[in-house]
Write a protein that holds these residues in place. Structure first.
Motif, PDB file in Angstrom:
ATOM      1  N   ARG A  98       0.829  -1.217   0.000  1.00 26.78           N
ATOM      2  CA  ARG A  98       0.000   0.000   0.000  1.00 26.78           C
ATOM      3  C   ARG A  98       0.859   1.261   0.000  1.00 26.78           C
ATOM      4  NH1 ARG A  98      -5.051  -0.881   4.027  1.00 26.78           N
ATOM      5  NH2 ARG A  98      -5.571   1.169   3.168  1.00 26.78           N
ATOM      6  N   TRP A 100       0.985   3.421  -2.259  1.00 27.91           N
ATOM      7  CA  TRP A 100       0.145   4.531  -2.700  1.00 27.91           C
ATOM      8  C   TRP A 100      -0.429   5.266  -1.487  1.00 27.91           C
ATOM      9  CZ3 TRP A 100      -1.642   7.944  -6.100  1.00 27.91           C
ATOM     10  CH2 TRP A 100      -2.859   8.561  -5.814  1.00 27.91           C
ATOM     11  N   CYS A 101      -0.961   4.472  -0.530  1.00 25.11           N
ATOM     12  CA  CYS A 101      -1.610   5.066   0.641  1.00 25.11           C
ATOM     13  C   CYS A 101      -0.620   5.897   1.459  1.00 25.11           C
ATOM     14  CB  CYS A 101      -2.189   3.965   1.535  1.00 25.11           C
ATOM     15  SG  CYS A 101      -3.623   3.159   0.846  1.00 25.11           S
ATOM     16  N   CYS A 105      -1.144   9.096  -1.694  1.00 24.42           N
ATOM     17  CA  CYS A 105      -2.577   9.445  -1.663  1.00 24.42           C
ATOM     18  C   CYS A 105      -2.847  10.782  -0.962  1.00 24.42           C
ATOM     19  CB  CYS A 105      -3.370   8.344  -0.972  1.00 24.42           C
ATOM     20  SG  CYS A 105      -5.125   8.738  -0.877  1.00 24.42           S
ATOM     21  N   GLN A 107      -5.768  12.085  -0.382  1.00 25.71           N
ATOM     22  CA  GLN A 107      -6.970  12.036   0.451  1.00 25.71           C
ATOM     23  C   GLN A 107      -6.625  11.625   1.886  1.00 25.71           C
ATOM     24  OE1 GLN A 107     -10.463   9.027   0.200  1.00 25.71           O
ATOM     25  NE2 GLN A 107     -10.960  10.626  -1.252  1.00 25.71           N
ATOM     26  N   GLY A 108      -5.848  10.555   2.000  1.00 23.47           N
ATOM     27  CA  GLY A 108      -5.446  10.092   3.332  1.00 23.47           C
ATOM     28  C   GLY A 108      -4.588  11.130   4.032  1.00 23.47           C
ATOM     29  N   ARG A 179      -5.148   8.312  11.202  1.00 23.60           N
ATOM     30  CA  ARG A 179      -6.028   8.270  10.023  1.00 23.60           C
ATOM     31  C   ARG A 179      -7.250   7.381  10.256  1.00 23.60           C
ATOM     32  NH1 ARG A 179      -2.664   8.155   4.450  1.00 23.60           N
ATOM     33  NH2 ARG A 179      -1.007   9.628   4.969  1.00 23.60           N
ATOM     34  N   TRP A 181     -10.124   7.794   8.978  1.00 26.20           N
ATOM     35  CA  TRP A 181     -10.756   7.576   7.669  1.00 26.20           C
ATOM     36  C   TRP A 181     -10.117   6.384   6.963  1.00 26.20           C
ATOM     37  CZ3 TRP A 181     -14.663   8.671   4.477  1.00 26.20           C
ATOM     38  CH2 TRP A 181     -14.487   8.437   3.104  1.00 26.20           C
ATOM     39  N   CYS A 182      -8.796   6.376   6.889  1.00 24.47           N
ATOM     40  CA  CYS A 182      -8.102   5.313   6.142  1.00 24.47           C
ATOM     41  C   CYS A 182      -8.343   3.942   6.764  1.00 24.47           C
ATOM     42  CB  CYS A 182      -6.597   5.586   6.118  1.00 24.47           C
ATOM     43  SG  CYS A 182      -6.180   7.069   5.208  1.00 24.47           S
ATOM     44  N   CYS A 186     -12.472   4.498   4.486  1.00 21.74           N
ATOM     45  CA  CYS A 186     -12.164   4.680   3.062  1.00 21.74           C
ATOM     46  C   CYS A 186     -12.704   3.493   2.250  1.00 21.74           C
ATOM     47  CB  CYS A 186     -10.649   4.795   2.853  1.00 21.74           C
ATOM     48  SG  CYS A 186     -10.228   4.826   1.101  1.00 21.74           S
ATOM     49  N   MET A 188     -11.807   2.432  -0.520  1.00 22.22           N
ATOM     50  CA  MET A 188     -10.722   1.689  -1.176  1.00 22.22           C
ATOM     51  C   MET A 188      -9.931   0.842  -0.168  1.00 22.22           C
ATOM     52  SD  MET A 188     -10.088   2.890  -4.422  1.00 22.22           S
ATOM     53  CE  MET A 188      -8.363   3.301  -4.605  1.00 22.22           C
ATOM     54  N   GLY A 189     -10.013   1.243   1.100  1.00 17.22           N
ATOM     55  CA  GLY A 189      -9.167   0.627   2.126  1.00 17.22           C
ATOM     56  C   GLY A 189      -9.246  -0.893   2.170  1.00 17.22           C
ATOM     57  N   LEU A 192      -7.651  -2.538  -0.966  1.00 21.39           N
ATOM     58  CA  LEU A 192      -6.194  -2.442  -0.957  1.00 21.39           C
ATOM     59  C   LEU A 192      -5.616  -3.328   0.148  1.00 21.39           C
ATOM     60  CD1 LEU A 192      -5.816   1.411  -1.552  1.00 21.39           C
ATOM     61  CD2 LEU A 192      -5.616  -0.430  -3.216  1.00 21.39           C
TER      62      LEU A 192
HETATM   63  S1  SF4 Z   1      -6.944   4.225   2.747  1.00 24.01           S
HETATM   64 FE1  SF4 Z   1      -7.955   5.412   1.143  1.00 24.01          FE
HETATM   65  S2  SF4 Z   1      -7.758   7.576   1.704  1.00 24.01           S
HETATM   66 FE2  SF4 Z   1      -6.374   6.387   2.986  1.00 24.01          FE
HETATM   67  S3  SF4 Z   1      -4.453   6.554   1.942  1.00 24.01           S
HETATM   68 FE3  SF4 Z   1      -5.396   4.644   1.225  1.00 24.01          FE
HETATM   69  S4  SF4 Z   1      -6.593   5.165  -0.604  1.00 24.01           S
HETATM   70 FE4  SF4 Z   1      -6.011   7.079   0.425  1.00 24.01          FE
END
Ligand code: SF4
Ligand code: SF4
Length: 460
Positions: A98, A100-101, A105, A107-108, A179, A181-182, A186, A188-189, A192
């Protein structure tokens, strides 16, 4: 004698591979540690890119029929977001976890930044349920379909921009620098998370040492054995400290092969099953005669109820596709039919995979309960589901390569090779988890074939 020398050679090769992996992992780890303080700059750059790619097209007129991505920014942005970014993001999890996260990312990162400035409340108990993220995934996926998230820039802005706003709001209320939210919300969480278990990168504790670092996604770094919730922020990687985590490279799928000691999670498995069905539903409703029949049947019911004028009307753009200038307008009837079709597809596929998985655990004869069977065997379908989804999402990319002169045959062969790799990988995982009881492989392979066959129907 000859046998012994072959054995020695095999051990040597294995050791050499381990050493190579170890030094590569150290190089990667060193690179990210060196630049750890600059991750925020990457977040800002990606955020700006997103603002341009998502924000600008939403205020442009819809492209005309002759426009192409080479002469229309709106189509270009659509290609980058849905044709390149999304498929590659999912694919990247296989090779980089992850990353990207943690590193890219916006958003995170925005949510975390807001949580440092906000009320810093502890997330309530109801929000910390594992199923909340599944509900979030289902809701956002269905909503994305009815507003035409992949086709209309305004809808892209609404879904991606809207979730970012909610992420910031959640961060402002909860977390105190973490986080929430993450980890819990999220959409996508969970996807992923499940996929990262298949990936080549893991953050592991060194044997015999343990330390609890403040992890943004609430992972207990002192006991961590799972990759699912690790967003690779590198904050627990401090090689000079005892108890640090270290970057490790591993064989693809290794974590699933040893899932019993890697914090298996029933909700994760149920999510994998459901998400597979939901994603299939999102592709099938656009081509399936079953969908048309469902819509007609619903229309008949509402006509009998005298409510056809209600479901036969359209709604605002922020609720459903309503673009007369592009010749596409949804009615409430469409919204209902799409929702029912996708949820039915989700439930049907999840049920079928549950049955195959339960059968495998019954056959296994190692005294596994159905729940333990789910936990051991359920992750098997990850590769076939993931690679098929990547091909499905990557259709725009594949179509563009044909526009650039690559022959249709080459593109189809590539897609097919990719597709077959997903199926074979799932069967291989089933073989590894069967641990000699080949009969166990039968239901798991049937489940894999079912997922592959359903994807084949929409992809080829
Ligand atoms: S969990 Fe969602 S918002 Fe958080 S970093 Fe990963 S993709 Fe971005
Ligand atoms: S486990 Fe470590 S690398 Fe992973 S998210 Fe937590 S602090 Fe970051």
């Amino acid at each position: 004698m000859e046998h012994r020398s072959m054995e020695t050679r095999t051990i040597q090769v294995t050791e050499e591979k381990k050493a190579l992996r170890g030094s590569l992992a150290e190089t990667i780890e060193g690179f990210f540690l060196k630049h750890r303080d600059r991750f925020w700059k990457v977040h800002v750059v990606v955020l700006l890119l997103m603002v341009v790619l998502i924000g600008v097209p939403a205020f442009m007129p819809l492209p005309d029929e002759e426009a192409s991505l080479f002469d229309d920014f709106s189509l270009f942005a659509n290609f980058i977001i849905w044709g390149v970014w999304f498929p590659l993001l999912f694919l990247s999890v296989i090779f980089a976890g992850r990353l990207w996260c943690g590193v890219f990312c916006p958003q995170g990162a925005a949510s975390e930044y807001a949580s440092k400035k906000g009320f810093a409340l502890a997330p309530p108990r109801w929000l910390r349920r594992d199923w909340i993220a599944i509900v979030s995934f289902v809701a956002v996926t269905i909503f994305g379909q009815v507003v035409g998230v992949r086709d209309y820039p305004l809808a892209t802005l609404e879904v991606l921009g809207g979730t970012t706003l909610v992420a910031v709001l959640v961060g402002y209320i909860y977390g105190g620098g973490r986080r929430v939210w993450c980890r819990y919300l999220c959409p996508m969480g969970p996807l992923l998370g499940v996929l990262s278990r298949l990936g080549a990168v893991s953050f592991e504790r060194a044997a015999g040492s343990a330390k609890g670092y403040p992890c943004p996604t609430f992972v207990n770094t002192a006991t961590k054995t799972s990759s699912a919730n690790c967003i690779e922020c590198f904050r627990c990687v401090n090689p000079e400290e005892r108890g640090t985590l270290r970057v490790r490279l591993r064989r693809l799928g290794r974590e699933v092969e040893e899932i019993e000691r890697r914090e298996p999670n029933l909700w994760e498995v149920l999510f994998l099953f459901s998400a597979t069905g939901l994603a299939l539903g999102a592709f099938y409703w656009q081509i399936s005669p079953l969908y048309i029949r469902l819509k007609h049947a619903l229309g008949d019911i509402f006509m009998d109820l005298g409510l056809l004028h209600v479901v036969g009307s359209s709604g605002p753009r922020w609720l459903m596709v309503n673009y007369p200038e592009a010749g596409e307008v949804f009615l409430w009837l469409d919204v209902m039919a799409i929702t029912i079709f996708m949820v039915t597809s989700m439930v049907a596929v999840a049920l079928a995979l549950s049955v195959f998985t339960a059968l495998a655990s019954l056959i296994d004869r190692r005294g596994l309960s159905v729940k333990d069977g789910f936990l051991r065997f359920g992750y098997v379908y990850g590769p076939v589901a993931l690679l098929s989804l990547v091909i499905g999402l990557g259709q725009i990319l594949f179509q563009t390569t044909t526009a650039l002169g690559v022959t249709q045959q080459v593109v189809k062969s590539l897609e097919m090779a990719f597709f077959a790799a997903g199926g074979l990988w799932s069967v291989y995982l089933a073989y590894r988890l069967a641990k000699g009881n080949m009969l166990t492989m039968v239901p798991l392979s049937l489940g894999t074939v079912l997922v592959a066959a359903l994807w084949y129907g929409v992809l080829f």
